[in-house]
Design an enzyme around this catalytic site. Structure first.
Site, short mmCIF file in Angstrom:
data_model
loop_
_atom_site.label_atom_id
_atom_site.label_comp_id
_atom_site.label_asym_id
_atom_site.label_seq_id
_atom_site.Cartn_x
_atom_site.Cartn_y
_atom_site.Cartn_z
N ARG A 1 38.64 -36.83 88.66
CA ARG A 1 38.40 -35.54 89.31
C ARG A 1 37.32 -35.64 90.38
O ARG A 1 37.31 -34.84 91.32
CB ARG A 1 37.97 -34.51 88.27
CG ARG A 1 39.08 -34.03 87.34
CD ARG A 1 38.58 -32.90 86.47
NE ARG A 1 37.96 -31.89 87.30
CZ ARG A 1 37.07 -31.01 86.86
NH1 ARG A 1 36.67 -31.04 85.61
NH2 ARG A 1 36.56 -30.11 87.67
N ARG B 1 29.28 -20.87 82.10
CA ARG B 1 29.09 -20.68 83.54
C ARG B 1 29.64 -19.31 83.92
O ARG B 1 30.71 -19.20 84.51
CB ARG B 1 29.77 -21.81 84.32
CG ARG B 1 29.09 -23.15 84.12
CD ARG B 1 29.71 -24.23 84.96
NE ARG B 1 30.95 -24.72 84.39
CZ ARG B 1 31.69 -25.68 84.94
NH1 ARG B 1 31.31 -26.23 86.07
NH2 ARG B 1 32.80 -26.08 84.35
N CYS C 1 35.30 -28.60 83.72
CA CYS C 1 34.67 -29.34 82.64
C CYS C 1 33.98 -28.40 81.66
O CYS C 1 33.37 -27.40 82.06
CB CYS C 1 33.64 -30.33 83.19
SG CYS C 1 34.36 -31.74 84.04
N LYS D 1 32.38 -34.05 96.90
CA LYS D 1 33.38 -33.25 96.19
C LYS D 1 33.07 -31.76 96.26
O LYS D 1 33.92 -30.96 96.65
CB LYS D 1 33.47 -33.69 94.72
CG LYS D 1 34.37 -32.82 93.86
CD LYS D 1 34.36 -33.24 92.42
CE LYS D 1 33.19 -32.67 91.65
NZ LYS D 1 33.43 -31.26 91.23
N ASP E 1 23.89 -32.93 87.43
CA ASP E 1 25.02 -33.84 87.54
C ASP E 1 24.64 -35.31 87.47
O ASP E 1 25.52 -36.17 87.42
CB ASP E 1 25.78 -33.58 88.85
CG ASP E 1 26.70 -32.36 88.76
OD1 ASP E 1 26.84 -31.82 87.66
OD2 ASP E 1 27.26 -31.96 89.79
#
Length: 437
Positions: A399, A123, A118, A22, A307
């Site tokens: 997603r 960030r 998300c 992704k 992640d």
């Protein structure tokens, strides 16, 4: 809005093919804006984030076409863009900010609405701005939109205070069309950065050092096309299936993977007592014996990936003993702990530290995904839980995972998608009983 429904307790067995990455795909799609000729991409996952990025490129005036039979993408960018990315698309994914560098470098102007994505923590884009400013960009914020302008970018030396993947990618893409040499120090080393550099070189760029902490780019006047470029496999999807196999005490072979990209996770799984076998493009995960608690600290690559932290938390929730997780990247990654506790997990969170006390088993419950990887963690939890688990906010999972439930069903899992208001027979019986009391 749909739910994912899982009837847990089934040990996963069999083979699964991992889709394209992704995060690599999104960056490469942004880089295609700089291509002066046709680009053909393969192994791009047909997931929600990619679909949104394709719509963003179309809004710019690009011709974007996916061939259903092969799954390949063909992209041809117009010159100049028809318009800048609209807010209703940019707000849906964080990666829309990766268009700043390519648009600025090729057209001298970029307007990007502050991106969404998300809610996993702060960030900031300050490193993006710092790097692009060093190349000659001028920035302003106008009505919630970042506006960048330049007459011509000039190569420069850029030191990143933190090895940000997004900042590294944005600066690297912009530098490809800057005059002279650009050196990025303390650059991100993630495999997705390397994949982007390889694609840029396929277009005619001159990028060296990707995968190390110093990347050097010699600017060129223009970039061409790429007749065929295959995106790397998704190491986070692979990791999710590896953790699911271990959590259900299964035996799963993952195909279309790059084991080197999975080394941080493989090391931790082995430390916990999981058997992991590696071949050239496949990995086998088996967990037949008892597992041991472990400690995890998330770090930039080649450290343990943030992640994969949520999925590992789900696995460790049923491992006897005490495991400790330290989240060093995103401060809101522990939201999934509250959902896991609904299923019987014992997790104590203090700031960026989570202490997981293993329980004998989890119980199925109604839970909700708070972000993409939290959703994946709840799927892992549901697969090993006793009874039925219902996961809301499944759009987060869509997603980042292509055909997740179909792939899990091929491994023996009992998982399906249901309308939001659908009741199971068990729920109907519970409603009847409560009405009689």
């Amino acid at each position: 809005m749909d739910k994912l429904v899982i009837s847990g307790g089934i040990s996963l067995q069999g083979r699964v093919t991992i889709s394209g990455a992704k995060n690599a795909s999104l960056a490469i799609l942004c880089a295609a804006v700089m291509a002066g000729e046709l680009v053909t991409l393969e192994n791009v996952p047909d997931i929600r984030d990619v679909q949104v990025m394709m719509d963003i490129l179309r809004s710019l005036g690009a011709q974007v076409h996916r061939t259903p039979s092969t799954g390949s993408l063909r992209i041809l960018m117009t010159d100049p863009p028809v318009q800048m990315p609209p807010y209703h698309l940019a707000k849906q994914l964080r990666a829309s900010n990766l268009l700043l560098g390519p648009l600025l470098a090729r057209f001298g102007r970029a307007e990007i609405p502050l991106p969404g994505g998300c809610n996993i923590g702060t960030r900031p884009m300050d490193l993006h701005f710092k790097g692009l400013t060093a190349l000659g960009a001028r920035f302003s914020l106008e009505r919630g939109t970042v506006v960048a302008r330049t007459a011509r970018l000039e190569g420069n030396r850029v030191y990143l205070d933190f090895p940000s993947v997004g900042a590294t990618e944005n600066i690297m893409m912009a530098a490809c069309l800057a005059r002279g040499q650009t050196v990025i120090e303390n650059a991100a080393r993630e495999p997705e950065v390397v994949d982007l550099a390889n694609f840029l070189n396929c277009l005619g760029a001159r990028v060296r050092g990707a995968g190390t902490d110093v990347i050097k780019i010699e600017g060129v006047d223009s970039l061409g096309g790429c007749l065929r470029y295959a995106v790397i496999p998704d190491r986070i999807e692979a990791g999710t299936f590896m953790v699911a196999a271990a959590a259900t005490r299964g035996d799963v072979v993952l195909e279309n993977v790059i084991p080197r990209h999975l080394e941080p996770l493989i090391a931790k799984l082995r430390e916990a007592g999981v058997e992991v076998g590696e071949e050239e493009d496949r990995v086998r995960v088996r967990a037949s014996g008892p597992l041991s608690p472990i400690d995890i600290k998330t770090m930039p690559y080649p450290g343990f990936p943030t992640d994969m932290q949520s999925q590992m938390m789900a696995l460790l929730s049923t491992v006897p003993g005490t495991s400790v997780i330290v989240e060093n990247i995103f401060e809101n990654r522990f939201k999934v702990a509250d959902e896991l506790k609904r299923m019987g997990a014992r997790i104590k969170v203090e700031g960026r530290l989570a202490v997981v006390e293993g329980v004998e088993r989890l119980q199925g419950a109604c839970v909700r995904a708070t972000d993409l990887r939290a959703g994946a963690a709840l799927v892992v939890a549901g697969l090993m839980a006793e009874g039925e688990t219902r996961i809301d906010n499944v759009q987060y999972i869509d997603r980042g995972y292509f055909n997740l439930e179909q792939k899990l069903r091929m491994l023996g899992a009992r998982i399906w998608r249901a309308p939001y208001d659908e009741k199971t027979p068990a729920q109907d019986n519970a409603v009847r009983k409560s009405a009689l009391i």
